[in-house]
Design a protein around this motif. Structure first.
Motif, PDB file in Angstrom:
ATOM      1  N   ARG A 472       7.352  31.241 -30.228  1.00 59.85           N
ATOM      2  CA  ARG A 472       7.444  32.694 -30.088  1.00 59.85           C
ATOM      3  C   ARG A 472       7.054  33.065 -28.664  1.00 59.85           C
ATOM      4  N   VAL A 473       7.470  34.248 -28.237  1.00 60.48           N
ATOM      5  CA  VAL A 473       7.165  34.715 -26.891  1.00 60.48           C
ATOM      6  C   VAL A 473       5.793  35.388 -26.862  1.00 60.48           C
ATOM      7  N   CYS A 474       4.990  34.969 -25.915  1.00 60.75           N
ATOM      8  CA  CYS A 474       3.710  35.626 -25.663  1.00 60.75           C
ATOM      9  C   CYS A 474       3.767  36.258 -24.277  1.00 60.75           C
ATOM     10  N   ALA A 475       3.533  37.553 -24.199  1.00 61.98           N
ATOM     11  CA  ALA A 475       3.491  38.257 -22.923  1.00 61.98           C
ATOM     12  C   ALA A 475       2.054  38.252 -22.406  1.00 61.98           C
ATOM     13  N   CYS A 476       1.835  37.588 -21.291  1.00 57.26           N
ATOM     14  CA  CYS A 476       0.513  37.554 -20.652  1.00 57.26           C
ATOM     15  C   CYS A 476       0.504  38.616 -19.568  1.00 57.26           C
ATOM     16  N   PRO A 507       8.534  40.214 -27.210  1.00 58.52           N
ATOM     17  CA  PRO A 507       7.312  39.422 -27.377  1.00 58.52           C
ATOM     18  C   PRO A 507       6.684  39.661 -28.743  1.00 58.52           C
ATOM     19  N   GLU A 508       6.073  38.617 -29.279  1.00 58.18           N
ATOM     20  CA  GLU A 508       5.406  38.741 -30.573  1.00 58.18           C
ATOM     21  C   GLU A 508       3.905  38.516 -30.468  1.00 58.18           C
ATOM     22  N   HIS A 509       3.459  38.255 -29.256  1.00 52.70           N
ATOM     23  CA  HIS A 509       2.029  38.183 -28.952  1.00 52.70           C
ATOM     24  C   HIS A 509       1.809  38.806 -27.581  1.00 52.70           C
ATOM     25  N   VAL A 510       0.648  39.407 -27.395  1.00 55.95           N
ATOM     26  CA  VAL A 510       0.251  39.927 -26.077  1.00 55.95           C
ATOM     27  C   VAL A 510      -1.132  39.384 -25.757  1.00 55.95           C
ATOM     28  N   LEU A 511      -1.252  38.847 -24.568  1.00 54.92           N
ATOM     29  CA  LEU A 511      -2.537  38.340 -24.095  1.00 54.92           C
ATOM     30  C   LEU A 511      -2.904  39.099 -22.826  1.00 54.92           C
ATOM     31  N   VAL A 512      -4.023  39.829 -22.882  1.00 54.23           N
ATOM     32  CA  VAL A 512      -4.477  40.621 -21.732  1.00 54.23           C
ATOM     33  C   VAL A 512      -5.493  39.798 -20.938  1.00 54.23           C
ATOM     34  N   LEU A 513      -5.244  39.637 -19.648  1.00 53.98           N
ATOM     35  CA  LEU A 513      -6.093  38.827 -18.783  1.00 53.98           C
ATOM     36  C   LEU A 513      -6.506  39.635 -17.545  1.00 53.98           C
ATOM     37  N   PRO A 514      -7.656  39.300 -16.949  1.00 57.05           N
ATOM     38  CA  PRO A 514      -8.045  39.978 -15.702  1.00 57.05           C
ATOM     39  C   PRO A 514      -7.181  39.544 -14.535  1.00 57.05           C
ATOM     40  N   GLU A 515      -6.656  38.314 -14.580  1.00 58.85           N
ATOM     41  CA  GLU A 515      -5.730  37.814 -13.559  1.00 58.85           C
ATOM     42  C   GLU A 515      -4.958  36.648 -14.132  1.00 58.85           C
ATOM     43  N   LEU A 516      -3.819  36.334 -13.525  1.00 57.43           N
ATOM     44  CA  LEU A 516      -3.014  35.213 -13.979  1.00 57.43           C
ATOM     45  C   LEU A 516      -3.386  33.960 -13.196  1.00 57.43           C
ATOM     46  N   PRO A 517      -3.477  32.814 -13.853  1.00 56.65           N
ATOM     47  CA  PRO A 517      -3.846  31.581 -13.141  1.00 56.65           C
ATOM     48  C   PRO A 517      -2.745  31.148 -12.181  1.00 56.65           C
ATOM     49  N   LEU A 518      -3.145  30.728 -10.999  1.00 55.34           N
ATOM     50  CA  LEU A 518      -2.188  30.309  -9.985  1.00 55.34           C
ATOM     51  C   LEU A 518      -2.278  28.816  -9.740  1.00 55.34           C
ATOM     52  N   GLY A 519      -1.157  28.208  -9.391  1.00 54.11           N
ATOM     53  CA  GLY A 519      -1.115  26.796  -9.057  1.00 54.11           C
ATOM     54  C   GLY A 519      -1.320  26.585  -7.569  1.00 54.11           C
ATOM     55  N   PRO A 520      -1.194  25.328  -7.118  1.00 51.27           N
ATOM     56  CA  PRO A 520      -1.450  25.001  -5.710  1.00 51.27           C
ATOM     57  C   PRO A 520      -0.540  25.729  -4.729  1.00 51.27           C
ATOM     58  N   THR A 521       0.681  26.067  -5.144  1.00 53.75           N
ATOM     59  CA  THR A 521       1.619  26.721  -4.237  1.00 53.75           C
ATOM     60  C   THR A 521       1.471  28.228  -4.229  1.00 53.75           C
ATOM     61  N   THR A 530       0.261  28.671 -20.476  1.00 57.43           N
ATOM     62  CA  THR A 530       0.725  28.312 -21.815  1.00 57.43           C
ATOM     63  C   THR A 530      -0.423  27.782 -22.667  1.00 57.43           C
ATOM     64  N   ARG A 531      -1.256  26.967 -22.061  1.00 63.07           N
ATOM     65  CA  ARG A 531      -2.406  26.429 -22.784  1.00 63.07           C
ATOM     66  C   ARG A 531      -3.377  27.540 -23.178  1.00 63.07           C
ATOM     67  N   ILE A 532      -3.640  28.471 -22.256  1.00 68.71           N
ATOM     68  CA  ILE A 532      -4.547  29.589 -22.545  1.00 68.71           C
ATOM     69  C   ILE A 532      -3.976  30.451 -23.670  1.00 68.71           C
ATOM     70  N   ALA A 533      -2.670  30.732 -23.579  1.00 71.44           N
ATOM     71  CA  ALA A 533      -2.036  31.587 -24.593  1.00 71.44           C
ATOM     72  C   ALA A 533      -2.056  30.930 -25.958  1.00 71.44           C
ATOM     73  N   ALA A 534      -1.775  29.627 -26.010  1.00 70.41           N
ATOM     74  CA  ALA A 534      -1.778  28.922 -27.290  1.00 70.41           C
ATOM     75  C   ALA A 534      -3.150  28.963 -27.942  1.00 70.41           C
ATOM     76  N   GLN A 535      -4.189  28.789 -27.154  1.00 73.24           N
ATOM     77  CA  GLN A 535      -5.555  28.858 -27.686  1.00 73.24           C
ATOM     78  C   GLN A 535      -5.890  30.275 -28.148  1.00 73.24           C
ATOM     79  N   VAL A 537      -3.899  32.603 -29.329  1.00 76.58           N
ATOM     80  CA  VAL A 537      -3.226  33.047 -30.562  1.00 76.58           C
ATOM     81  C   VAL A 537      -3.489  32.097 -31.720  1.00 76.58           C
ATOM     82  N   GLY A 538      -4.335  31.088 -31.484  1.00 76.20           N
ATOM     83  CA  GLY A 538      -4.768  30.232 -32.578  1.00 76.20           C
ATOM     84  C   GLY A 538      -3.836  29.099 -32.910  1.00 76.20           C
TER      85      GLY A 538
END
Length: 541
Positions: A472-476, A507-521, A530-535, A537-538
Motif C-alpha cells: 500500500r502507499v504510505c505518504a511521508c 495513499p492509505e497511510h500517512v506518516l508525519v515526520l519533522p524531516e525526511l531522511p537524506l542519503g549521501p547525495t 521505507t523502513r521507518i514507514a513500515a515500522q 504502520v506495524g
C-alpha cells in the motif's frame, strides 16, 4: 523492420532480424500469424470448449462462427492491415471475438482494460493513433465526445446505431467474400498496456511470433500433463498479464479459457468446481482472497496455481498451497518483455526466487550501470532478450532510450542476481513502484499532486508491505512550520476532488515526520524512509 499504420504510427523492431529468424529456425516461434493458428484448432477440434463465461460455453467452431462475420464487417468498412484497433470490453466471449477478429484482418489489437478511466482511454487511443474502437454501447457516446481526430469508427456488438457500427451484422455478402489476411509473423499483432508506473500507461508493441512464440512457450511450460490446458484467468483479458489468454491459451495452444465478468472470490471458487480448470491464474491478492474463503469446494481438477503481476509473499504462497494442495507457481514478468517462472521446480520457491530463465522465452543477463555483464552471484540490473522480446514502445522514443539497449535487450529496471545453477533471484526495483493488488502505482505522480497541498512542505511516498494487497502507499510528509499536517481523510479528499487522482493511487497511510531522511547525495533516502514507514504502520518489509 519498420511498420507504419494508416494513421502514421511508426513501430520499429529493435531486435536484429537475424535473431528473429534464428528463433523461428529453432522452432521457438511458429512463424505464423495468430488467426492462422486459431484456424488450425478450429479444423482439428471444432467441438472443444474454447471460451466459458457467464453466458455458457462457446466451442471452437462456434467461436470462429462469430469471428468471421465480425472480421468481414470490419473489412467492409475499410479496416485492415494498416490499422490499430482498440478493444474496450469486459471479460467475456465478445472480448475474445473482437480480439480475434482484429487478428483475422491483420490489424493490430489494442486491448484496453474496461475499468480504465476516460482520461486513460483517451490518451491510449490518441497516442496509438487507433482508427477504430470496439466497445460496449454505454461507452459510445463518451468516446465520440472525445473528438479524437484519428478515430474513424466505433463498433459494438448487437444492433447498429447512428454513432456506431455493428460487428454482428456485416453488409450483405461481405461474410461470404471475406478471406483472412496473412500478415507477416514478425509484423505487430498486439499492443500491451502497462499499469502506469510512469504516471500514465505506457504501450509496448508485440509481433505475432513474440506473442505465440515467446509468451506461448512460457505458458506451455506451465502445462505439464495430458490434454489441453483449461485456464481460469482471473485478471482482465486486456491486461498485459491477461495476454496469456486469447493469443496464447487459445491461438497457440488450443486450450480452454474460463473467464469471469469481474473478480469475485466466491464466484471464482465456484468456477473452479463447476468448470474444472487445470490452472487457476491471478495476482497474489486474488489468490489469497480465494484461499481464505471458508466455503468448501472440489478443486481437484487443478494442476497448479499460478501467481503473477506482483511479488508473491510467503503468506500467500503458503495459504494457496494449503488450500488447494497443488504446486504454486511464481511468474516474474513485465509488459516490457521479460518472463521467468518457477513452474519447472515449484518446490524450490522462496521469496525472491524467479526460477530458471528459458532461452525459448527470454534469457537473462545481470548488468552493471554501464551495461557490462556481472559475474555469477553479483547483483545488478536484470536484462532480458529472447523470442518474447517486443518490437518497441509505442509513441515513446524516450522509453525506448531508457529501457532498451543495443541488440534488442530489455532493461527491466529490476535488481537481481543469477546463481551458478542458473536460478534468477529478484532482489529489488530500480524504478520506484508500488504494486497494490497487481496494480502499479507511480509514487512520483502521487508526490507531485500532494506537493500542491498548502500545508505540506515535503512529501515522499513509499510502499509498505500489506498481507492482503501486497503493498500500500504510505505518504511521508513534513508539514509547513507552524501548521498541522492534514490527516489521511483530508489528504485523500484533496487528491481525489481537487487534483483528480485515480482512487486506486490514493495513499492509505500517512506518516508525519519533522524531516525526511537524506542519503549521501542529498536526495531523500527511500530505503531508510521505507523502513521507518513500515515500522510506523506495524508491518515489516
Amino acid at each position: 523492420m519498420t511498420w507504419m499504420s494508416s494513421n502514421g504510427l511508426v513501430l520499429v523492431d529493435l531486435v536484429p532480424p537475424e535473431l528473429r529468424a534464428r528463433w523461428v529456425d529453432r522452432g521457438w516461434c511458429p512463424g505464423r500469424d495468430l488467426y492462422d493458428l486459431v484456424g488450425e484448432h478450429v479444423r482439428a477440434h471444432p467441438d472443444r470448449e474454447a471460451v466459458i463465461d457467464d453466458r455458457g460455453v462457446l466451442d471452437y467452431a462456434g467461436l470462429d462462427g462469430r469471428v468471421r462475420p465480425a472480421a468481414a464487417s470490419l473489412v467492409a468498412k475499410g479496416r485492415g492491415e494498416g490499422d490499430v484497433i482498440g478493444v474496450l470490453l469486459p471479460n467475456g466471449r465478445e472480448a475474445v471475438v473482437a480480439d480475434l477478429a482484429v487478428a483475422a484482418i491483420g490489424a493490430v489489437s489494442l486491448p484496453v482494460p474496461h475499468e480504465r478511466s476516460a482520461e486513460d482511454v483517451r490518451g491510449l487511443l490518441e497516442r496509438s493513433r487507433a482508427t477504430a474502437l470496439i466497445t460496449t454501447p454505454d461507452r459510445v457516446r463518451g468516446i465520440r465526445r472525445m473528438g479524437l481526430p484519428h478515430l474513424k469508427q466505433v463498433w459494438v456488438f448487437g444492433r447498429a446505431r447512428s454513432d456506431a457500427h455493428s460487428l454482428d451484422l456485416p453488409d450483405p455478402g461481405a461474410a461470404d467474400d471475406w478471406c483472412p489476411a496473412q500478415p507477416h509473423p514478425e509484423s505487430p499483432a498486439r499492443i500491451l498496456i502497462s499499469s502506469g508506473t510512469e504516471g500514465e500507461p505506457s504501450m509496448v508493441a508485440y509481433t505475432h511470433n513474440a506473442m505465440a512464440g515467446g509468451r506461448g512457450n512460457y505458458v506451455g511450460a506451465l502445462h505439464a500433463g495430458p490434454g489441453p490446458m483449461r485456464a481460469l484467468l482471473l485478471v482482465s483479458l486486456a491486461s498485459s498479464f491477461g495476454s496469456l489468454g486469447v493469443p496464447v491459451t487459445l491461438a497457440r495452444h488450443g486450450g480452454t479459457l474460463v473467464v469471469l465478468p469481474r473478480f469475485d472470490p466466491a464466484a471464482a471458487l465456484r468456477a473452479v468446481e463447476r468448470h474444472r480448470p487445470t490452472h487457476l491464474i491471478g495476482v497474489p491478492t486474488m489468490l489469497r482472497r480465494i484461499a481464505a474463503l471458508p466455503d468448501r469446494a472440489d478443486t481437484s481438477s487443478l494442476r497448479a496455481v499460478v501467481s503473477s503481476g506482483a511479488p508473491l509473499h510467503r503468506e500467500v504462497h503458503d495459504a494457496c498451497a494449503a488450500r488447494f494442495d497443488r504446486p504454486v507457481v511464481n511468474v516474474y514478468g513485465s509488459t516490457d518483455g521479460v518472463n521467468c517462472h518457477t513452474g519447472r521446480d515449484p518446490g524450490a520457491w522462496e521469496p525472491g526466487v524467479a526460477g530458471r530463465p528459458a532461452p525459448d522465452v527470454a534469457r537473462m543477463s545481470i548488468r552493471d550501470p554501464a551495461g557490462r555483464p556481472l559475474p555469477v552471484g553479483e547483483t545488478g540490473e536484470i536484462w532480458a532478450l529472447g523470442p518474447m522480446t517486443p518490437l518497441c514502445h509505442v509513441a515513446a522514443p524516450d522509453l525506448d532510450a531508457e529501457r532498451r539497449a543495443p541488440g534488442g535487450w530489455v532493461r527491466t529496471g529490476d535488481l537481481g542476481r543469477l546463481e551458478r545453477d542458473g536460478t534468477l533471484h529478484v532482489v529489488g526495483r530500480l524504478r520506484r513502484t508500488v504494486i497494490r493488488g497487481g496494480i502499479n502505482i507511480c509514487p512520483v505522480e502521487v508526490e507531485r499532486e500532494l506537493g500542491a497541498h498548502p500545508r505540506l512542505a515535503e512529501v515522499h511516498c513509499v510502499a509498505v508491505p500489506d498481507p492482503d494487497l501486497g503493498e500500500r502507499v504510505c505518504a511521508c510528509v513534513v508539514p509547513v512550520p507552524g501548521t498541522q499536517a492534514p490527516d489521511l481523510e483530508e489528504l485523500a479528499a484533496f487528491l481525489a476532488r481537487e487534483r483528480g487522482l485515480d482512487t486506486h493511487a490514493l495513499p492509505e497511510h500517512v506518516l508525519v515526520l519533522p524531516e525526511l531522511p537524506l542519503g549521501p547525495t542529498g536526495k531523500v533516502c527511500t530505503a531508510t524512509l521505507t523502513r521507518i514507514a513500515a515500522q510506523a504502520v506495524g508491518t515489516r518489509p
